[in-house]
Scaffold this motif. Structure first.
Motif, PDB file in Angstrom:
ATOM      1  N   GLU A  20      32.834  46.011  52.849  1.00  0.00           N
ATOM      2  CA  GLU A  20      31.799  45.738  51.858  1.00  0.00           C
ATOM      3  C   GLU A  20      32.423  45.199  50.581  1.00  0.00           C
ATOM      4  O   GLU A  20      33.468  45.658  50.151  1.00  0.00           O
ATOM      5  N   SER A  21      31.781  44.205  49.997  1.00  0.00           N
ATOM      6  CA  SER A  21      32.179  43.656  48.702  1.00  0.00           C
ATOM      7  C   SER A  21      31.103  44.044  47.708  1.00  0.00           C
ATOM      8  O   SER A  21      29.939  43.693  47.875  1.00  0.00           O
ATOM      9  N   LYS A  22      31.493  44.782  46.665  1.00  0.00           N
ATOM     10  CA  LYS A  22      30.509  45.312  45.720  1.00  0.00           C
ATOM     11  C   LYS A  22      30.418  44.535  44.418  1.00  0.00           C
ATOM     12  O   LYS A  22      29.405  44.607  43.734  1.00  0.00           O
ATOM     13  N   HIS A  25      33.954  38.317  43.348  1.00  0.00           N
ATOM     14  CA  HIS A  25      35.374  38.046  43.616  1.00  0.00           C
ATOM     15  C   HIS A  25      36.117  39.221  44.243  1.00  0.00           C
ATOM     16  O   HIS A  25      37.340  39.285  44.162  1.00  0.00           O
ATOM     17  N   GLU A  26      35.397  40.150  44.870  1.00  0.00           N
ATOM     18  CA  GLU A  26      36.036  41.265  45.574  1.00  0.00           C
ATOM     19  C   GLU A  26      36.154  40.890  47.050  1.00  0.00           C
ATOM     20  O   GLU A  26      35.255  41.114  47.853  1.00  0.00           O
ATOM     21  N   PHE A  27      37.286  40.299  47.405  1.00  0.00           N
ATOM     22  CA  PHE A  27      37.554  39.843  48.769  1.00  0.00           C
ATOM     23  C   PHE A  27      38.069  41.008  49.594  1.00  0.00           C
ATOM     24  O   PHE A  27      39.015  41.682  49.202  1.00  0.00           O
ATOM     25  N   ARG A  28      37.446  41.255  50.742  1.00  0.00           N
ATOM     26  CA  ARG A  28      37.856  42.350  51.632  1.00  0.00           C
ATOM     27  C   ARG A  28      38.028  41.814  53.052  1.00  0.00           C
ATOM     28  O   ARG A  28      37.196  41.047  53.532  1.00  0.00           O
ATOM     29  N   SER A  36      36.176  38.672  57.121  1.00  0.00           N
ATOM     30  CA  SER A  36      36.259  39.034  55.709  1.00  0.00           C
ATOM     31  C   SER A  36      34.896  38.882  55.057  1.00  0.00           C
ATOM     32  O   SER A  36      34.005  38.204  55.572  1.00  0.00           O
ATOM     33  N   ASP A  38      33.165  38.601  50.870  1.00  0.00           N
ATOM     34  CA  ASP A  38      33.524  38.286  49.491  1.00  0.00           C
ATOM     35  C   ASP A  38      32.252  38.098  48.677  1.00  0.00           C
ATOM     36  O   ASP A  38      31.175  37.901  49.219  1.00  0.00           O
ATOM     37  N   GLY A  40      30.620  40.090  46.337  1.00  0.00           N
ATOM     38  CA  GLY A  40      29.796  41.169  45.805  1.00  0.00           C
ATOM     39  C   GLY A  40      28.323  40.872  45.966  1.00  0.00           C
ATOM     40  O   GLY A  40      27.896  40.373  47.003  1.00  0.00           O
TER      41      GLY A  40
END
Length: 85
Positions: A20-22, A25-28, A36, A38, A40
């Motif tokens: 999960e991207s919250k 720009h939070e790449f997981r 992947s 990204d 949020g």
């Protein structure tokens, strides 16, 4: 009312991990590295090795209703600011 993203998540069909991207720009990446997520709640983006995407992840994105100024996004650029819903 406007429809807005309240959860940006997927589940990898290779390793089973939910990612999960919250925030923007939070790449997981999942633990096996095949998929992947990204962006949020601002710009949901998916990454996967090849089409079709359905072979690689299950979509878990959730939507809600934006109400009032609490859910407005404020972004800046070119020396100014823009406030949009």
């Amino acid at each position: 009312m406007t429809k807005t993203v309240v959860r940006n998540a997927i589940q990898c069909k290779h390793c089973g991990e939910v990612i999960e991207s919250k925030v923007s720009h939070e790449f997981r990446k999942c633990s096996c590295g095949k998929v992947s997520v990204d962006g949020g709640l601002e710009y949901p983006r998916r990454g996967f090795p090849e089409h079709p995407a359905e072979n690689h992840y299950e979509e878990l994105m959730e939507y809600g209703e934006a109400q009032g100024s609490r859910n407005r996004r404020i972004t800046s650029g070119n020396g100014g600011a823009y406030c949009g819903e």
